[in-house]
Design a protein around this motif. Structure first.
Motif, PDB file in Angstrom:
ATOM      1  N   THR A 147      50.420  45.519  44.441  1.00 55.01           N
ATOM      2  CA  THR A 147      49.744  44.396  45.085  1.00 55.01           C
ATOM      3  C   THR A 147      50.638  43.173  44.949  1.00 55.01           C
ATOM      4  OG1 THR A 147      47.767  43.014  45.109  1.00 55.01           O
ATOM      5  CG2 THR A 147      48.497  43.809  42.968  1.00 55.01           C
ATOM      6  N   LYS A 148      50.507  42.270  45.887  1.00 52.20           N
ATOM      7  CA  LYS A 148      51.308  41.046  45.835  1.00 52.20           C
ATOM      8  C   LYS A 148      50.680  40.001  44.922  1.00 52.20           C
ATOM      9  CE  LYS A 148      53.247  41.682  50.464  1.00 52.20           C
ATOM     10  NZ  LYS A 148      53.389  41.111  51.840  1.00 52.20           N
ATOM     11  N   LYS A 149      49.466  40.247  44.478  1.00 53.83           N
ATOM     12  CA  LYS A 149      48.785  39.271  43.641  1.00 53.83           C
ATOM     13  C   LYS A 149      49.241  39.381  42.184  1.00 53.83           C
ATOM     14  CE  LYS A 149      44.636  38.804  46.472  1.00 53.83           C
ATOM     15  NZ  LYS A 149      43.159  38.840  46.494  1.00 53.83           N
TER      16      LYS A 149
ATOM     17  N   TYR B 233      40.556  46.003  36.835  1.00 48.83           N
ATOM     18  CA  TYR B 233      41.351  45.147  37.724  1.00 48.83           C
ATOM     19  C   TYR B 233      40.907  43.704  37.565  1.00 48.83           C
ATOM     20  CZ  TYR B 233      43.254  43.125  42.038  1.00 48.83           C
ATOM     21  OH  TYR B 233      43.931  42.337  42.941  1.00 48.83           O
TER      22      TYR B 233
ATOM     23  N   SER C 291      42.684  39.811  38.772  1.00 49.30           N
ATOM     24  CA  SER C 291      43.803  38.998  39.252  1.00 49.30           C
ATOM     25  C   SER C 291      43.775  37.631  38.572  1.00 49.30           C
ATOM     26  CB  SER C 291      43.727  38.829  40.767  1.00 49.30           C
ATOM     27  OG  SER C 291      42.654  37.962  41.110  1.00 49.30           O
TER      28      SER C 291
ATOM     29  N   THR D 105      39.413  37.541  40.615  1.00 51.47           N
ATOM     30  CA  THR D 105      38.771  38.658  41.311  1.00 51.47           C
ATOM     31  C   THR D 105      38.857  39.859  40.371  1.00 51.47           C
ATOM     32  OG1 THR D 105      40.849  39.212  42.423  1.00 51.47           O
ATOM     33  CG2 THR D 105      39.319  37.801  43.612  1.00 51.47           C
TER      34      THR D 105
ATOM     35  N   ILE E 226      36.835  41.488  47.449  1.00 48.47           N
ATOM     36  CA  ILE E 226      38.253  41.151  47.631  1.00 48.47           C
ATOM     37  C   ILE E 226      39.113  42.060  46.758  1.00 48.47           C
ATOM     38  CG2 ILE E 226      39.990  39.364  47.241  1.00 48.47           C
ATOM     39  CD1 ILE E 226      37.829  37.290  47.917  1.00 48.47           C
ATOM     40  N   ALA E 227      38.690  42.254  45.511  1.00 48.84           N
ATOM     41  CA  ALA E 227      39.432  43.130  44.611  1.00 48.84           C
ATOM     42  C   ALA E 227      39.446  44.567  45.124  1.00 48.84           C
ATOM     43  CB  ALA E 227      38.824  43.069  43.210  1.00 48.84           C
TER      44      ALA E 227
ATOM     45  N   ASP F   1      42.028  44.876  47.638  1.00 49.96           N
ATOM     46  CA  ASP F   1      43.358  44.858  47.010  1.00 49.96           C
ATOM     47  C   ASP F   1      43.791  46.250  46.558  1.00 49.96           C
ATOM     48  OD1 ASP F   1      43.451  42.139  47.373  1.00 49.96           O
ATOM     49  OD2 ASP F   1      42.891  41.642  45.309  1.00 49.96           O
TER      50      ASP F   1
END
Length: 401
Positions: free
Chosen positions: A255-257, A316, A318, A322, A354-355, A358
């Protein structure tokens, strides 16, 4: 006798490989289950050694000669972590029997230390041993034993250790937990762990209870305990190695986050958690600030204990908060996102969805304290713990070989 879910897995292991190691914390029922399983083999006798007894330890002074006596016998060796020099001789005997045509079911080892600790001594057994973990009672085991009188609250509050859950009343359960914690830090862990003062380890364990369900912040723990950062990590690893604490690792997909990288920690048994927090009744728990994290840990531990080796688990989160409480990744690209809620009418936030996007979740569940299964917005389902464990069991049975 409450039927343990992994019983058939152990029997299959003994029919497939020479050595099965049944691991788990003390007082979880390993010896009882081992004797129950021994009656399932009509073509083999069983014999038993308890390495906590001096008489049985003395039998192994010349372990090679002693162990060779047990042909066509399943030898159960209890508390095997107390004699790590036994493993090289086990390898030699296994290889000798294999050449004679006896391929499986030689030894059932019972241990109270983790697989990682045992592997330090048993690397010579690679390809000859299968490790299986026995946890305290799982909610599905208790439900299957008596669906009509099943109480998730009793299991949640008392925890799953047989001595606590099956105690005649709440007071006896409380006393059992108190004795268990004291014995673990004063006697059991020092037998294999580093030389940690019992009072300090018990204090650290109690501190961890206040961090239940949170990310590890070593500096905060070190400051509170007045020890160094590496010492805190050592203490945490010791409690993890002896099945008292679970370190739930963060999701590590693409992921880019920017993601949180610290593990979340849980006291694995909620009965022990409540004793460490001095929560002495279910009513007290229902009004305690730890209510949500206790229920989350209870659900997470029940789910993880149900998984086969083909599933991976993580959480998870972020940097923008999230979050998914538990991510399960299984065969055929299954990615299950699980949110845990104590509320009887759970609501989920936008951050959860949102998560889920992702990680590419294929299924989304909210495991809550009720029993009805019903749809929520954005292709999410609310589901009770027992029904979710049954669903997971069904999917595990259908996993490709």
């Amino acid at each position: 006798m409450i039927e343990r879910l992994i019983k058939q897995k152990i029997i299959k292991g003994l029919k497939s490989v020479p050595i099965v190691a049944l691991l788990g914390p003390r007082q979880v029922g390993k010896t009882t289950l081992a004797f129950q399983i021994s009656g399932e083999f009509s073509d083999k006798k069983t014999s038993y050694l308890d390495l906590e007894l001096d008489t049985d330890i003395n039998k192994l002074q010349d372990s090679e000669s002693y162990l060779k006596r047990f042909e066509n016998v399943i030898l159960i060796i209890d508390e095997v972590q107390r004699k790590p020099d036994l493993f090289p001789n086990l390898r030699g005997i296994v290889d000798l029997r294999r050449r004679a045509g006896e391929q499986a079911g030689h030894f059932l080892l019972l241990g109270s230390a983790s697989r990682d600790l045992l592997q330090l001594s048993s690397e010579t057994l690679a390809g000859r041993i299968r490790y299986i973990e026995l946890t305290p009672f799982n909610a599905l085991e208790i439900y299957n034993d008596d669906p009509l009188s099943f109480s998730v609250e009793k299991l949640w509050f008392r925890g799953g250790f047989p001595g606590s859950f099956l105690a005649i009343d709440a007071e006896e359960s409380w006393e059992w937990l108190n004795d268990f914690i004291s014995t673990y830090v004063e006697r059991d862990i020092p037998l294999m762990g580093p030389n940690i003062p019992a009072n300090r380890l018990k204090r650290f364990w109690s501190m961890l209870a206040h961090f239940n369900g949170q990310q590890v912040i070593y500096t905060d723990l070190a400051k509170s305990l007045e020890v160094s950062h590496p010492t805190v990590k050592l203490y945490l690893d010791v409690l993890t190695d002896f099945y008292m604490v679970r370190q739930l690792q963060p999701w590590a997909g693409n992921t880019k986050k920017r993601l949180v990288k610290s593990p979340k920690i849980y006291i694995r048994d909620t009965g022990i958690l409540h004793k460490l927090l001095n929560i002495s009744s279910l009513d007290d728990l229902l009004g305690h600030p730890a209510l949500g994290s206790s229920w989350e840990g209870f659900v997470v531990e029940n789910i993880i204990s149900q998984l086969s080796s083909k599933w991976q688990y993580s959480y998870y989160r972020s940097a923008t908060q999230t979050e998914i409480d538990l991510v399960l990744e299984g065969p055929n690209h299954k990615i299950w996102a699980i949110e845990v809620k104590r509320s009887a009418s759970p609501k989920i936030t936008k951050g959860f969805h949102i998560a889920c996007a992702d990680i590419g979740a294929t299924e989304k569940f909210v495991v809550y304290s009720g029993t009805e299964r019903y749809p929520l917005p954005n292709h999410t389902e609310a589901i009770g713990l027992i029904e979710f464990l049954q669903l997971l069991s069904k999917n595990t049975e259908q996993d490709p070989a």
